[in-house]
Design a protein around this motif. Sequence first.
Motif, PDB file in Angstrom:
ATOM      1  N   ALA A 182       2.349  15.171  12.238  1.00  0.00           N
ATOM      2  CA  ALA A 182       1.826  13.959  11.561  1.00  0.00           C
ATOM      3  C   ALA A 182       0.223  14.580  11.229  1.00  0.00           C
ATOM      4  O   ALA A 182      -0.158  14.309  10.025  1.00  0.00           O
ATOM      5  N   ILE A 219      -0.967  15.146   7.276  1.00  0.00           N
ATOM      6  CA  ILE A 219      -2.069  14.249   6.772  1.00  0.00           C
ATOM      7  C   ILE A 219      -3.153  15.004   6.304  1.00  0.00           C
ATOM      8  O   ILE A 219      -3.856  14.828   5.006  1.00  0.00           O
ATOM      9  N   THR A 220      -3.570  15.829   7.137  1.00  0.00           N
ATOM     10  CA  THR A 220      -4.681  16.899   6.786  1.00  0.00           C
ATOM     11  C   THR A 220      -4.557  17.643   5.624  1.00  0.00           C
ATOM     12  O   THR A 220      -5.273  17.732   4.771  1.00  0.00           O
ATOM     13  N   PHE A 243      -2.307  17.240   3.148  1.00  0.00           N
ATOM     14  CA  PHE A 243      -2.255  16.366   2.090  1.00  0.00           C
ATOM     15  C   PHE A 243      -3.475  15.807   1.665  1.00  0.00           C
ATOM     16  O   PHE A 243      -3.939  16.053   0.379  1.00  0.00           O
ATOM     17  N   LEU A 244      -4.525  15.475   2.482  1.00  0.00           N
ATOM     18  CA  LEU A 244      -5.862  15.260   2.114  1.00  0.00           C
ATOM     19  C   LEU A 244      -6.786  16.290   1.477  1.00  0.00           C
ATOM     20  O   LEU A 244      -7.123  16.412   0.566  1.00  0.00           O
TER      21      LEU A 244
END
Length: 157
Positions: free
Chosen positions: A99, A103-104, A106-107
């Motif tokens: 996760a 998330i990283t 994707f950012l």
Amino acid sequence: MSANPGKGRGRAGSSHAPRRNAPPREPGPTGFAARPNATRIAAHSGFAVLGVLVAIAGTLVQAAWFPGGLIIALAASAGLFYGGRILTGTQVGALAPAAGWFITVFLLLSGRPEGDYVFGDELGLVLFMLGGTAAAVMCATTSKVPQSAIRSGRSGT
């Protein structure tokens, strides 16, 4: 005979051996069903932070040294996911760093208003995202964590 009935040597329950006719106990819940405790929460939070760090490092390495950097970045990601699974013994142990990693990444993919990305080229971007996601899914969905023969008490194979 002793003064207390039932407390003599001949009593069947006086031995320290386990009962043989007891019904089997159900194993305790694991994963999301397990009772939360501070150690488990700290471990999963630490794995999520490691996932963030591996994602940042992997993003920079795979963009700088393509294709060797991509292989190093994916190996580090897969190692973190599998290590989380083995150390915690649960699927959540692989999902927590995955996760943070996802998330990283994707950012970092969102780019800047000027249109620049952290990633070097589109092929590396696609391979890093798909490879990392596939590694996370494989580590999180393995059915059983391998047990060591030493821990289980077995001496052979």
